[in-house]
Design a protein around this motif. Structure first.
Motif, mmCIF file in Angstrom:
data_model
loop_
_atom_site.group_PDB
_atom_site.id
_atom_site.type_symbol
_atom_site.label_atom_id
_atom_site.label_comp_id
_atom_site.label_asym_id
_atom_site.label_seq_id
_atom_site.Cartn_x
_atom_site.Cartn_y
_atom_site.Cartn_z
ATOM 1 N N ARG A 334 24.542 43.524 38.717
ATOM 2 C CA ARG A 334 25.450 43.013 39.651
ATOM 3 C C ARG A 334 26.907 43.578 39.508
ATOM 4 O O ARG A 334 27.495 44.083 40.188
ATOM 5 N N GLU A 335 27.310 43.820 38.172
ATOM 6 C CA GLU A 335 28.700 44.229 37.679
ATOM 7 C C GLU A 335 29.742 43.707 38.380
ATOM 8 O O GLU A 335 30.544 44.323 38.843
ATOM 9 N N ARG A 336 29.770 42.393 38.670
ATOM 10 C CA ARG A 336 30.775 41.755 39.426
ATOM 11 C C ARG A 336 32.153 41.860 38.848
ATOM 12 O O ARG A 336 33.183 41.866 39.654
ATOM 13 N N ASN A 337 32.228 42.046 37.546
ATOM 14 C CA ASN A 337 33.618 42.408 36.958
ATOM 15 C C ASN A 337 33.485 43.383 35.927
ATOM 16 O O ASN A 337 33.635 43.108 34.829
ATOM 17 N N ASP A 338 32.907 44.464 36.113
ATOM 18 C CA ASP A 338 32.732 45.412 34.929
ATOM 19 C C ASP A 338 33.877 45.809 34.154
ATOM 20 O O ASP A 338 34.783 46.376 34.817
ATOM 21 N N PRO A 339 33.933 45.815 32.976
ATOM 22 C CA PRO A 339 35.058 45.947 32.141
ATOM 23 C C PRO A 339 35.231 47.716 32.038
ATOM 24 O O PRO A 339 36.387 48.098 31.773
ATOM 25 N N GLU A 340 34.324 48.567 32.479
ATOM 26 C CA GLU A 340 34.470 50.174 32.445
ATOM 27 C C GLU A 340 34.586 50.550 33.669
ATOM 28 O O GLU A 340 34.896 51.733 33.741
ATOM 29 N N ALA A 341 34.937 49.640 34.734
ATOM 30 C CA ALA A 341 35.163 50.286 35.914
ATOM 31 C C ALA A 341 36.677 50.658 36.080
ATOM 32 O O ALA A 341 37.731 50.371 35.821
ATOM 33 N N VAL A 342 36.749 51.945 36.893
ATOM 34 C CA VAL A 342 37.944 52.562 37.127
ATOM 35 C C VAL A 342 38.792 51.543 38.240
ATOM 36 O O VAL A 342 38.121 51.185 39.016
ATOM 37 N N LEU A 343 39.983 51.458 38.003
ATOM 38 C CA LEU A 343 40.902 50.605 38.491
ATOM 39 C C LEU A 343 41.749 51.328 39.427
ATOM 40 O O LEU A 343 42.337 52.582 38.846
ATOM 41 N N THR A 344 42.465 50.729 40.641
ATOM 42 C CA THR A 344 43.626 51.360 41.184
ATOM 43 C C THR A 344 44.710 50.874 40.522
ATOM 44 O O THR A 344 45.675 51.515 40.298
ATOM 45 N N VAL A 345 44.858 49.317 40.209
ATOM 46 C CA VAL A 345 46.210 48.855 39.604
ATOM 47 C C VAL A 345 45.772 48.851 38.213
ATOM 48 O O VAL A 345 44.789 48.090 37.895
ATOM 49 N N HIS A 346 46.576 49.565 37.344
ATOM 50 C CA HIS A 346 46.255 49.808 35.975
ATOM 51 C C HIS A 346 46.779 48.467 34.980
ATOM 52 O O HIS A 346 45.990 48.440 34.057
ATOM 53 N N ASP A 347 47.468 47.718 35.440
ATOM 54 C CA ASP A 347 48.090 46.625 34.604
ATOM 55 C C ASP A 347 48.035 45.455 35.211
ATOM 56 O O ASP A 347 48.169 45.329 36.577
#
Length: 932
Positions: A334-347
């Motif tokens: 499911r990867e519902r909150n994957d720590p390796e996912a690229v983010l739009t908001v960095h902080d």
């Protein structure tokens, strides 16, 4: 396509002699008049100079550009349609933005700032006097002028009164998109077949959208009343604007009817007679705008849902591995909150819809008990197996819902890292490729309105994505979860349910659609009935048992019955007296209840805001699965009579001002913001933007041309080849490859990776790819390797259930993928992250948020290598004709054509196909050098 021209008719007019005969037989005076006269009186109107006031308020200094293929003109007379169908002739301004858009794919590498408008339009306010093509005062009004420019035919609407301004916006919209607007108001009401004929594709369209918004006329009116009542003076102003806009549309209907230059589709669908002019074009009314809005909202602004499918796949995982291990396996995919996912908001962290430690109220179905609620019924009242449901509904979904699945990207760089010191943005929505396009371009200047950009046809009383006097904004689909599924316990019979302890009757909403043959549709006369059962918890979508109890699963979304609410947010974005900086922009975006990522740039600042009415769920409710329809598990503060609830505050939505850079390509918004779509993991197409923009920012001195080049380069990249293939080749090359077939394939793939892993033509217009063999091999290999990598470990049942949640592939040519063929948008949904994490684990690399186990080859390097080489050999042996089997548009084996983008016809005009690019449909390039 809403209707079909019989092939025999077209064959009869393919030669000049036969076409002349056809003209004589169809009343030559009318048809020739349609050919020689313009689509609207605007072209024949007097030429005038541009309104100097608009130019004086333009702070972009010639550095704002935009593009929207295929062209501004989406209306065509009957004669123009017939000429197009017979000879390919294009009406004026119908496809003149398609060439520049297409040419960026081969022209971007040498792009400089001064060449940007070779591929884009100048989006400055106003029209220089030597570029005025026409000037019109619609309906003889003195308070509004519509000026169209020579290059694109875009309307520049200038009003001296608010009413006149909006009247002009409606008139111009009808000039450019009347037929499309009419089609979509009928789609929104589930009434396309009575309007456009009984072709199965029409049935598919109306079924696809009406099941999500089965509104009655009273429901549509109530939404308008609510939007006005809850928004004070701005709500009243929005209603006045909408009514003036409608008056403009209806004025054009009258003018085009009397002048006989209305869209030819009305003749081809039997609404008008080409000789006598008998028949009517129905006037637009206020509820039509809500019906239109419901279609757009369903396409682009309603994330979430899928809880029943999630439950089915979880049960399959638990059956395979046991409850504890099966749940662990399911969560890892499911990867519902994957720590390796690229983010739009960095902080920062923005928790939403996160997994509860102790889930409450979960209502998982009994295994094998789930059935989908029928939508189509025969005349006896029995559920019918509909051709439209099974075949053309799928085609319709591939055509239109591909726009939802493949929407939008944004690249925004802070002035701290640009050559000029001013922020730069390249952004736009991916709304699919249609003829005519769902969007239209316009400039509106009037009291309280000053903007240029794109709007959805029929909803263009304001610019929805574009630029103001000294700022620009755009959006991408965010997809956060605003939809929940409830299990309502049945009582008395299948059509009563328990609501807060009381047995309550469901509300039946039905629609019988009858049609008769038209001049353009050889479907026999007929009718069919659609039926939806509604509860206070939303429409029924499935039936099942839970612990032996009979239940109906319902779907409730926060924007249900609130399609009109967002109008005030768009009104604010167009108001130069409201938006004066990034904070004002964010406040305006807060008033939009659809799920979008919003981006902003002016001469000093950049900003981001995630919009949508995010319901506050009851403590312990897991948004991934159905929950019991009981008060303890309802949304907090939920009022079923209005479908309103408590929503998370603006500060809890991902937001930011002046971050170094922003990217978005439907990726994860921020840390701990649990988004609805599957596949937001270590490899996502957002990485293609992030990697490129990050390098530009690190080097500094970013220019508009460089940011456009970064977007265009990512638009030609094969995500699998750029981010996953190198790791696959590392496994294959972990020992010497001795098999000659496999070695030859490896060499070709490696050469392609070294060349940049893009799907690019050998030269402009060649219609052949460089590294064509490597591309063919990967296209054939990917589905084979994914199946061989995961199915042995998951088992066929669980593998199929996971596929139902996330298709394994979405390459440009993947007709079997979620967007279908020729759709442009690619690589949003697929198993690239799963393959990446699994292969890295097999290679012994560190993986954050990895899968529950190693799958490839039983988890050993040698076993995985055997699987990869075996499937690679099979893929290498497939011919081009097998990989690209051909369709109605392309011959088998034509790789370029299989990838190519087709403007899917929603009316009578067809356009040529273009080379594949994975980029927004409407797109802006902006850099403001000054501010008010």
């Amino acid at each position: 396509m809403p209707w079909r021209i019989p092939r025999t008719t077209l064959d009869e007019v393919r030669t000049p002699r036969r076409f002349t005969e056809f003209l004589k037989g169809a009343s030559i005076c009318i048809l020739v008049a349609g050919l020689l006269s313009p689509l609207s009186p605007a072209v024949a109107a007097e030429t005038a100079t541009v309104d100097a006031a608009a130019a004086a308020n333009d702070y972009c200094g010639g550095q704002c550009s935009d593009i929207l293929p295929p062209g501004q003109n989406g209306n065509a007379t009957l004669a123009q349609i017939l000429l197009n169908q017979a000879f390919g002739t294009q009406p004026e301004n119908a496809d003149n933005q398609l060439g520049p858009y297409a040419n960026l794919a081969t022209g971007y590498s040498s792009l400089t700032n001064d060449k940007i408008n070779t591929f884009f339009n100048d989006a400055s306010f106003g029209v220089p006097s030597d570029q005025v093509a026409s000037t019109l005062k619609p309906a003889g009004r003195t308070d509004v002028t519509i000026v169209r420019d020579k290059k694109t035919g875009v309307p520049h609407i200038t009003g001296t009164t608010r009413y006149g301004t909006e009247f002009g916006a409606g008139y111009a919209a009808a000039q450019d998109r009347l037929w499309l607007m009419d089609v979509f108001r009928h789609v929104g009401r589930g009434q396309l077949t009575p309007f456009a004929g009984g072709d199965p594709s029409n049935q598919g369209l109306e079924q696809e959208f009406w099941r999500h918004a089965p509104y009655t006329e009273a429901d549509l009116q109530a939404q308008i009343d609510n939007a006005v009542a809850t928004n004070g003076e701005r709500g009243k102003l929005a209603l006045a604007d909408a009514n003036a806009y409608l008056d403009g549309i209806n004025s054009y209907i009258d003018a085009s009817d009397s002048g006989r230059y209305f869209p030819g589709e009305y003749v081809l669908t039997g609404h008008k007679d080409s000789i006598t002019n008998a028949g009517t074009i129905e006037k637009f009314k206020i509820t039509d705008l809500v019906a239109l809005g419901s279609v757009i909202g369903a396409l682009f602004g309603s994330g979430g849902g899928g809880e029943v499918n999630n439950a089915i796949s979880l049960l399959a995982a638990q059956e395979k591995y046991g409850v504890a291990e099966g749940t662990k396996a399911w969560e890892s995919f499911r990867e519902r909150n994957d720590p390796e996912a690229v983010l739009t908001v960095h902080d920062g962290s923005f928790p939403y819809a996160t997994k509860p430690d102790n889930p409450q109220g979960v209502a998982l179905p009994d295994a094998g008990s789930v059935t989908e609620e029928p939508l189509v019924y025969d005349r006896t009242g029995s559920a019918a197996t509909s051709t439209a449901t099974s075949t053309s509904a799928t085609a319709a979904a591939n055509a239109l819902t591909s726009a939802r699945r493949g929407m939008s990207n944004a690249l925004v760089v802070s002035g701290k890292h640009t050559a000029s010191g001013n922020p730069i943005a390249v952004f736009g929505p991916q709304t699919g490729y249609f003829a005519p396009q769902l969007l239209l371009l316009q400039e509106i200047q009037g009291p309280g309105i000053s903007a240029r950009g794109a709007s959805f046809a029929g909803l263009s009383m304001y610019v929805e994505l574009g630029r103001g006097q000294d700022y620009a904004w755009s959006a991408t689909t965010s997809g956060q979860d605003i939809i929940d599924t409830y299990a309502v316990e049945l009582c008395q019979d299948d059509y009563h349910y328990l609501y807060r302890g009381t047995c309550t009757a469901m509300d039946k909403v039905e629609k019988t659609n009858a049609w008769k043959p038209t001049t353009a549709d050889d479907t026999p006369a007929g009718s069919y009935r659609m039926q939806v059962w509604r509860t206070k918890y939303g429409p029924v979508t499935h039936r099942a048992t839970v612990g032996g109890k009979k239940v109906a699963y319902t779907t409730l979304r926060s924007s249900y019955m609130h399609e009109a609410d967002s109008i005030v947010g768009f009104q604010m974005l167009n108001d130069p007296d409201y938006v004066k900086g990034p904070q004002d922009f964010q406040k305006a975006a807060q008033h939009i209840n659809y799920t979008f990522n919003w981006f902003y740039a002016d001469s000093q600042h950049t900003a981001y805001y995630n919009s949508g009415d995010n319901p506050v769920r009851a403590s312990g409710v897991d948004a991934e699965f159905p929950v019991w329809a009981r008060q303890a598990y309802e949304w907090q503060g939920w009022d079923p009579s209005t479908n309103t609830a408590d929503y998370t505050p603006p500060s809890a939505h991902p937001n930011s001002i002046d971050q170094d850079y922003y990217i978005s390509w439907n990726n994860k918004q921020a840390k701990d913001y649990t988004t609805a779509p599957w596949g937001n993991g270590s490899v996502h197409r957002g990485n293609l933007l992030d990697d490129r923009v990050k390098k530009l920012v690190a080097a500094g001195g970013v220019t508009r041309a460089q940011l456009v080049k970064a977007m265009a380069d990512a638009a030609l990249a094969d995500l699998r080849a750029e981010d996953v293939l190198p790791k696959l080749l590392r496994v294959v090359n972990s020992s010497t490859v001795t098999d000659s077939t496999a070695k030859a394939a490896v060499d070709k793939l490696q050469a392609w990776v070294s060349a940049g892993a893009k799907r690019t033509e050998t030269s402009a217009g060649s219609k052949a790819y460089a590294n064509a063999e490597a591309i063919r091999i990967l296209d054939a290999w990917w589905p084979l390797l994914v199946k061989a990598e995961f199915e042995p470990g998951l088992g066929s049942g669980l593998y199929a259930a996971m596929n139902a949640n996330l298709p394994i592939d979405e390459s440009p040519s993947a007709a079997h993928g979620p967007t279908g063929s020729h759709a442009g948008s690619s690589f949003q949904y697929g198993w690239w992250s799963y393959v990446d994490k699994d292969i890295r684990a097999v290679l012994g690399e560190s993986v954050q948020g990895g899968l529950d186990r190693k799958y490839c080859g039983g988890g050993t390097l040698s076993g995985c290598r055997d699987v990869l080489i075996s499937t690679l050999k099979t893929a290498a042996g497939k011919t081009a004709a097998q990989v690209y089997p051909g369709d109605a548009n392309c011959s088998a084996g034509d790789q370029w054509c299989a990838d190519s983008i087709i403007q899917r016809p929603l009316g009578g005009i067809n356009h040529g196909r273009i080379s594949w690019q994975n980029r927004p449909t409407f797109q802006q390039v902006v850099e403001f050098p000054s501010h008010r």
